[in-house]
Design a protein around this motif. Structure first.
Motif, PDB file in Angstrom:
ATOM      1  N   GLY A  80     -31.500  -6.566 -10.208  1.00 13.50           N
ATOM      2  CA  GLY A  80     -30.087  -6.916 -10.131  1.00 13.50           C
ATOM      3  C   GLY A  80     -29.884  -8.408 -10.269  1.00 13.50           C
ATOM      4  N   LEU A  81     -28.707  -8.777 -10.738  1.00 14.82           N
ATOM      5  CA  LEU A  81     -28.416 -10.185 -10.964  1.00 14.82           C
ATOM      6  C   LEU A  81     -28.477 -10.996  -9.684  1.00 14.82           C
ATOM      7  N   GLN A  82     -28.149 -10.384  -8.545  1.00 14.53           N
ATOM      8  CA  GLN A  82     -28.119 -11.150  -7.308  1.00 14.53           C
ATOM      9  C   GLN A  82     -29.501 -11.698  -6.964  1.00 14.53           C
ATOM     10  N   TYR A  83     -30.567 -10.957  -7.324  1.00 14.02           N
ATOM     11  CA  TYR A  83     -31.920 -11.428  -7.036  1.00 14.02           C
ATOM     12  C   TYR A  83     -32.297 -12.582  -7.967  1.00 14.02           C
ATOM     13  N   GLY A  84     -32.014 -12.418  -9.258  1.00 14.17           N
ATOM     14  CA  GLY A  84     -32.296 -13.490 -10.202  1.00 14.17           C
ATOM     15  C   GLY A  84     -31.495 -14.735  -9.890  1.00 14.17           C
ATOM     16  N   LYS A  85     -30.236 -14.546  -9.488  1.00 12.13           N
ATOM     17  CA  LYS A  85     -29.380 -15.681  -9.143  1.00 12.13           C
ATOM     18  C   LYS A  85     -29.917 -16.422  -7.924  1.00 12.13           C
ATOM     19  N   LEU A  86     -30.360 -15.678  -6.922  1.00 13.35           N
ATOM     20  CA  LEU A  86     -30.891 -16.304  -5.704  1.00 13.35           C
ATOM     21  C   LEU A  86     -32.127 -17.139  -6.023  1.00 13.35           C
ATOM     22  N   LEU A  87     -33.054 -16.559  -6.774  1.00 15.09           N
ATOM     23  CA  LEU A  87     -34.251 -17.307  -7.157  1.00 15.09           C
ATOM     24  C   LEU A  87     -33.885 -18.558  -7.947  1.00 15.09           C
ATOM     25  N   GLN A  88     -32.937 -18.408  -8.864  1.00 17.18           N
ATOM     26  CA  GLN A  88     -32.554 -19.536  -9.707  1.00 17.18           C
ATOM     27  C   GLN A  88     -31.966 -20.667  -8.875  1.00 17.18           C
ATOM     28  N   ASN A  89     -31.065 -20.338  -7.985  1.00 13.94           N
ATOM     29  CA  ASN A  89     -30.423 -21.367  -7.174  1.00 13.94           C
ATOM     30  C   ASN A  89     -31.423 -22.076  -6.263  1.00 13.94           C
TER      31      ASN A  89
END
Length: 498
Positions: free
Chosen positions: A174-183
């Motif tokens: 899910g995007l929320q996991y990729g977004k968290l790692l990215q941030n």
């Protein structure tokens, strides 16, 4: 002809979850740009231009060019805020063929090759802390496939593959996991870069070094010959050297366009993407310039040119913290490359999704999974990236093994620049062919700023084709090999299965 009405605002994608705000989007821009290049490429650039002043000028030119391109892309992103980004812009400005050639080159080399290079870079710097990780320590020794090529699995390759598998799997959740790692990782590596700048300027500052580098900042010292009898020692040679040195700085600054691929998942994309492009590229441009200032107030230009394995940042920290610099830099680069690859992996699959929706890629890549992300695109991207990591080149004369992705990336620097030029040329074309299309944001300084970028980038590209022909022409050939593939895909009803 465009498939969208010229007088109607472009519809937004509805199949994705929109979870990327301005901060998240800016982190994608910054995180995708900052990998390991800024810590390495200045050595070769310094050898080419030969002086501190011209090295900083090269980075400044790259920063201005990248920001100018990003501001121009902002109009296209606001006008067509669809998943696929640059692929869509080329398709709409010129034809589906041009969009496909970009997507083809992106999948075959630009995105996957960069992900492979960043993953191997992560593993090699991990090897600084864990010596068992080495390019020469094999789990599967090289197996020769044909003259000049082999496949192997070293401990470094294993870690690189594991990184790709982990980040690909995480992004399928899910995007929320990729977004968290990215941030998290982009914030951390931006902080590390700022710390490097601060340490260099405050603790590394050497009056003798500053005098040596900046009392006469424009006179080249021991510049490389860029062609027989031609170097930065002459005025014409300096112009050529500045153009060729852009290869390093442009490569280190690349991937800023990845946020456009994710437009389907950005909140208020017509406003957010242009702002994130401007903020992200502007921030990175300033940080890169200041990082090179930190190098040059710490190390004489000759030491920058001769940094072991081109690791300028490591040499800088080692001169300030003897015995600790290597380990400190290894940790910083591991954080940087991990965050960089997360952004590249996250964004790339969205471009293949858009291609598949047009019937120009494997049809399953057009499907979203239960988490509303293009899992098949992520999987296909991961498989090809792993193949690029495992495949090796072999020099029979020296008995040395190289990396296939490294050779391919050298070839496509010129091809990537060509697609940037075409996309901004598409901005001018769309102003003429779709004058009534909604443009919530218009390119800053149009037509002067986009035209200046086109002129400068075209000049650099021409110089590369003349003076770096062995690595420039193959890049064009790789892109053009997509033509028969495009015709094959167009000949099927919905694109090849899987």
């Amino acid at each position: 002809m465009s498939q969208y009405p010229v007088s109607v605002e472009e519809p937004l994608d509805t199949e994705f979850h929109r979870q990327l705000g301005l901060f998240d989007s800016t982190m994608v821009v910054v995180g995708s740009m900052v990998g390991s290049g800024i810590f390495l490429v200045s050595a070769e650039m310094a050898r080419q231009v030969g002086s501190a002043g011209w090295l900083l000028a090269t980075w400044a030119i790259t920063g201005v060019l990248t920001l100018a391109a990003a501001l121009s892309y902002g109009e296209l992103a606001a006008m067509m805020p669809r998943a696929g980004g640059q692929y869509v812009y080329l398709r709409e400005a010129f034809s589906p063929l041009w969009g496909f050639l970009y997507g083809w080159t992106l999948f075959m080399v630009i995105q996957t090759g960069t992900i492979a290079a960043v993953a191997v870079g992560f593993a090699r710097y991990f090897g600084v802390l864990v010596p068992v990780l080495s390019d020469e320590r094999y789990l599967i020794p090289p197996i020769h496939l044909s003259p000049g090529y082999a496949v192997s699995l070293s401990t470094v390759q294993l870690v690189a593959v594991a990184m790709i598998v982990l980040l690909t799997w995480t992004n399928t959740r899910g995007l929320q996991y990729g977004k968290l790692l990215q941030n998290v990782f982009t914030t951390a590596k931006t902080g590390a870069l700022i710390a490097l700048i601060g340490v260099g300027l405050l603790l590394g500052w050497s009056a003798s070094t500053v005098a040596l580098n900046f009392d006469d900042p424009w006179t080249p010292r021991n510049p490389l010959q860029i062609a027989p009898g031609l170097s930065a020692a002459s005025a014409f040679g300096m112009v050529m050297a500045l153009s060729i040195a852009q290869v390093g700085s442009l490569f280190a600054s690349d991937a800023w366009n990845n946020i456009t691929f994710t437009a389907g998942e950005v909140k208020d994309p017509r406003r957010t993407i242009p702002w994130s492009l401007a903020l992200g590229t502007g921030l990175v441009g300033v940080l890169y310039l200041l990082t090179n200032v930190a190098y040059l107030v710490t190390l004489p230009i000759e030491q920058v040119q001769q940094a072991p394995s081109d690791r300028v940042a490591t040499a800088t920290l080692e001169s300030i913290f003897p015995g600790l610099g290597v380990a400190l830099m290894a940790v910083a680069i591991m954080v940087s490359t991990f965050g960089c690859n997360n952004g590249l992996i996250l964004a790339g699959a969205r471009a293949y999704y858009a291609m598949a929706k047009d019937g120009l890629f494997f049809r399953r890549a057009a499907r979203l999974n239960a988490a509303r992300v293009p899992a098949w695109g992520l999987l296909l991207q991961g498989i090809w990236t792993i193949a690029l990591i495992l495949l090796r080149t072999y020099d029979e004369a020296s008995g040395a093994y190289g990396n296939l992705y490294s050779n391919l990336l050298e070839y496509v620097v010129s091809a990537a620049l060509m697609f940037y030029i075409l996309t901004i040329a598409g901005l001018f074309r769309l102003r003429r062919t779709r004058p009534d299309a909604s443009r919530p944001y218009r390119a800053f300084g149009y037509p002067v700023v986009p035209a200046l970028y086109l002129s400068a980038a075209t000049w650099i590209l021409a110089v590369l084709f003349v003076y770096r022909a062995t690595t420039s022409w193959p890049g064009l050939i790789i892109a053009l090999l997509g033509v028969p593939v495009y015709l094959l895909w167009r000949g099927t009803a919905r694109g090849p299965g899987i």
